[in-house]
Motif scaffolding. Structure first.
Motif, PDB file in Angstrom:
ATOM      1  N   TYR A 190      43.691  18.529  36.104  1.00 29.05           N
ATOM      2  CA  TYR A 190      42.875  19.734  36.025  1.00 29.05           C
ATOM      3  C   TYR A 190      43.195  20.631  37.221  1.00 29.05           C
ATOM      4  O   TYR A 190      43.720  20.189  38.241  1.00 29.05           O
ATOM      5  N   GLU A 209      41.888  24.724  39.108  1.00 29.35           N
ATOM      6  CA  GLU A 209      40.922  25.821  39.112  1.00 29.35           C
ATOM      7  C   GLU A 209      41.625  27.160  39.302  1.00 29.35           C
ATOM      8  O   GLU A 209      42.657  27.240  39.973  1.00 29.35           O
ATOM      9  N   HIS A 226      35.287  22.737  42.728  1.00 28.16           N
ATOM     10  CA  HIS A 226      35.052  21.661  41.761  1.00 28.16           C
ATOM     11  C   HIS A 226      35.900  20.426  42.047  1.00 28.16           C
ATOM     12  O   HIS A 226      35.905  19.482  41.246  1.00 28.16           O
ATOM     13  N   TRP A 248      39.317  20.341  42.427  1.00 27.06           N
ATOM     14  CA  TRP A 248      40.683  20.401  41.909  1.00 27.06           C
ATOM     15  C   TRP A 248      41.473  21.486  42.632  1.00 27.06           C
ATOM     16  O   TRP A 248      40.896  22.416  43.201  1.00 27.06           O
ATOM     17  N   VAL A 285      37.374  25.681  35.878  1.00 29.31           N
ATOM     18  CA  VAL A 285      38.285  24.553  35.743  1.00 29.31           C
ATOM     19  C   VAL A 285      39.058  24.661  34.429  1.00 29.31           C
ATOM     20  O   VAL A 285      38.484  24.963  33.374  1.00 29.31           O
TER      21      VAL A 285
END
Length: 724
Positions: free
Chosen positions: A528, A530, A598, A600, A643
């Motif tokens: 993942y 962002e 988050h 990432w 994300v």
């Protein structure tokens, strides 16, 4: 001398390494055929490759056909090692795509062909395993035309297909080998398929409906002398099997051929051959050769077809002495697979024609651990002990320059000590060299051709205290494969980017064998990341209070186009700070973006430095690192981030009665269908699915489709995460 760099590409187990072995054998480079199962092939030299029977690293071998030296790049077939294939594509002049006559066109074959066609890379298609039970000719050709290329032109046909005695017969227009292009022991009557043995000095030989028989009993006049016959009811002329079909296929891209066909005139073989050569060189038509790498049938037709691919003429010769000189030092030993064919005169390359221009596409370790780089030259000249400028692209779009002075340069295939345009050379004595480095200026193939890895796994040493050794080993592996990227996670753990589970197993075996580090991998998970949702700006002034940073930093973040990565920009005067402080801020920015709000990495973001200040001599670089981290974190919070998850593009074939169950399950896994079509008793579904769900979809498919479903997918883009 002309140089041709071609790659062998295929779905795993289609037989491309066996084909490479056969080509080297038939051209006299090796005197004994190796076996993939036995681990004795020339190009699969690694211990893991020999044990698993798969190709992991691209390998280069070489053979000669008259005045043409062919560098053959054997690439991995497994999708987990697509990065190796990507690097090979950047140095090739043409390709041979191998298809199994039993399994036909397979999912990964289609991925490879789509890439080859997008690059317009001239490509030959070799249909292997015609001697295997279940082999098909017409059916596989139909699949090739449906899934790979509508302008697929067969150059030969097969008799007794599907049994060990299967034999191939070339068509009259097929470009075959001239006399003297193979070693005498290979060109003897009976050593190669009918229509290939040396024939009294004939420039070419022809076959099918007009074969030059092995015993020399039946010989056609010049094949081009068969021109002008009227087409019969079946669309062919007497003695010209395959010519009419080829002309019809090629007429889509040749108005002259189309006019002949409309007028009912049978094109001569030479005219069809010329049209095929032109369209093949342009990447528009694709010659198809049926054969068997195990028995050698069809391999001679393939060698003849190689001359349809565009080669590079060596620069004019000069009076530079050839071979080792007093200043060169001893040359590294060349393997049998990279030596010239026995009896072939060693070419004398030109001396350097200006600074070398090229790209490093592979790096391996020598027996003593030294780095050996493989370089494809696009221009100029390269020899040992000459200063060379290397360029390396950095994260965020920057370019770093460094100088190297190779201790030795050896041209693959000839053993020459100077490399010129078109050559692939092995380079010793450049410690910094790594895959992707370029010499002097960017080459013609700088873009990625496949999607980046979409999985990552956390790796740690099995034995406590081996963390530094593991970190050093991963850095060394990344030098050989830049897509083996690592990042440090909160808590100090390390993650590695992957294409698939087989790649993870190979990395683990490599760490244990080459670096004496046993590694433990966690289950793989999607990568993942962002992106900023909007613009955010923050600023902190220097403070004298305890614990505060004695530095003023202002930063603004804003989104940029997907694929831009991290863009860092100054909106203050460069002289507003000492350079060491500027470097500290930028390093802190890039490090902080490794973990967004988050958790990432943040990408496709512009970070602008809008304000600075310091108090000399109190302020130190650490103040700017700490302040930049705090300010950037605040700016990202204000901008907001979203994300995203990597996705795969998929295509699925299922029986008609399984359509409802399969489509419902796909929807439950988050897939989005954007295309369905009915073909006889089969449904074809196309769409997008999260990378995290691919393994589950593949696992459930056999049960839902009664074992008849066929799944194909490849990494393709991303989308916002819907549920987490």
């Amino acid at each position: 001398m002309h140089i041709l760099n071609i790659g062998i590409l295929a779905h795993v187990d289609a037989g491309k390494t066996s084909l490479t072995e056969r080509l080297l054998f038939e051209t006299g480079v090796i005197t004994r055929l190796g076996s993939v199962d036995g681990g004795s092939t020339q190009t699969d030299t690694g211990e893991i490759e020999r044990r698993r029977g798969i190709t992991i690293r691209s390998a280069v071998a070489s053979f000669t056909l008259g005045d043409l030296r062919v560098n053959l790049v054997d690439t991995p077939g497994h999708a987990d090692f697509v990065a190796e294939v990507e690097r090979a594509l950047g140095v090739l002049d043409g390709a041979v795509l191998v298809v199994s006559a039993v399994e036909g066109v397979q999912p990964h074959t289609r991925v490879l062909m789509k890439t080859l066609r997008r690059l317009r890379l001239p490509t030959l298609i070799f249909v292997n395993k015609v001697d295997r039970m279940g082999a098909r000719e017409a059916g596989v050709l139909a699949e090739i035309r449906r899934w790979l290329s509508p302008r697929a032109v067969p150059l030969n046909t097969v008799t007794d297909i599907g049994v060990s005695s299967a034999a191939t017969c070339p068509y009259a227009f097929a470009p075959l080998l001239a006399a003297g292009h193979l070693p005498a022991d290979r060109a003897a009557v009976g050593a190669l398929p009918v229509g290939v043995a040396a024939r009294g000095g004939m420039e070419e030989v022809v076959g099918a409906g007009g074969l030059v028989e092995a015993a020399g009993v039946t010989a056609l006049p010049d094949a081009d002398g068969l021109a002008g016959g009227r087409l019969d009811a079946e669309g062919g002329a007497s003695g010209l099997a395959g010519v009419g079909e080829a002309a019809e296929v090629l007429a889509d891209g040749d108005d002259g051929l189309l006019e002949l066909l409309v007028d009912g005139v049978a094109p001569v073989p030479g005219r069809v051959r010329a049209a095929l050569a032109a369209q093949c060189a342009a990447g528009e038509a694709h010659p198809v050769v049926f054969g068997s790498a195990i028995t050698g049938q069809g391999v001679a037709e393939l060698l003849g077809a190689v001359r349809l691919l565009p080669s590079v003429a060596q620069p004019p010769y000069d009076d530079e002495p050839y071979g080792p000189t007093a200043t060169d030092g001893p040359a590294p030993a060349a393997s049998a697979a990279t030596a010239p064919a026995p009896g072939t005169p060693e070419p004398r390359p030109a001396g350097p024609q200006g600074a070398a221009v090229g790209v490093v596409f592979a790096v391996e370790r020598g027996r003593s651990g030294e780095k050996v780089g493989y370089v494809r030259l696009w221009g100029g000249g390269l020899r040992g002990r000459e200063r060379v400028t290397f360029l390396r692209g950095e994260v965020g779009g920057g370019v770093r320059e460094y100088d190297g002075r190779p201790t030795a340069v050896v041209v693959v295939g000839s053993g020459a000590r100077r490399a010129v345009a078109g050559d692939i050379a092995k380079v010793w004595g450049v410690p910094e060299i790594r895959v992707g480095d370029r010499l002097r200026e960017p080459g013609p193939a700088g873009q990625a051709h496949f999607a980046p890895p979409s999985l990552e796994t956390v790796v740690r040493p099995r034995l406590p205290g081996h963390e530094p050794r593991l970190h050093a080993a991963l850095i060394a592996l990344a030098e050989q494969d830049p897509l083996i990227a690592t990042r440090t996670l909160p808590g100090g753990e390390t993650s590695v980017l992957l294409y698939g589970e087989v790649q993870k197993e190979v990395i683990g075996e490599t760490l244990a064998r080459d670096f004496d580090v046993e590694a433990v991998f966690e289950p793989s998970r999607p990568v993942y990341f962002e992106r900023p949702s909007g613009t955010g700006e923050a600023r902190e002034e220097m403070r004298h209070a305890g614990g505060a940073f004695m530095a003023t930093v202002g930063l603004r973040v804003e989104p940029v186009a997907p694929g831009s990565g991290v863009v860092y920009r100054l909106e203050v005067d460069l002289g507003s700070l000492p350079l060491a402080f500027h470097r500290a801020i930028e390093e802190s920015v890039r490090h902080t973006l490794g973990e967004g709000p988050h958790g990432w990495p943040v990408t496709d973001v512009l970070v602008a430095l809008t304000a600075t200040g310091y108090a000399s001599p109190v302020t130190v670089a650490g103040d700017f690192r700490g302040q930049a981290r705090a300010v950037l974190t605040d700016a990202l919070r204000r901008a907001g981030t979203r994300v995203y998850e990597p996705c795969h593009r998929f295509e699925l074939e299922v029986p008609a009665d399984a359509f409802n169950a399969v489509s419902a399950r796909l929807a439950g896994l988050g897939a989005v269908l954007d295309g369905t079509s009915r073909q006889a008793e089969t449904w074809v579904l196309e769409g997008e699915i999260p990378a995290a769900a691919v393994h589950e979809a593949e696992r459930r498919l056999p049960g839902l489709s009664h074992g008849e479903g066929v799944w194909w997918s490849q990494p393709s883009g991303d989308r916002p995460v819907r549920t987490r």
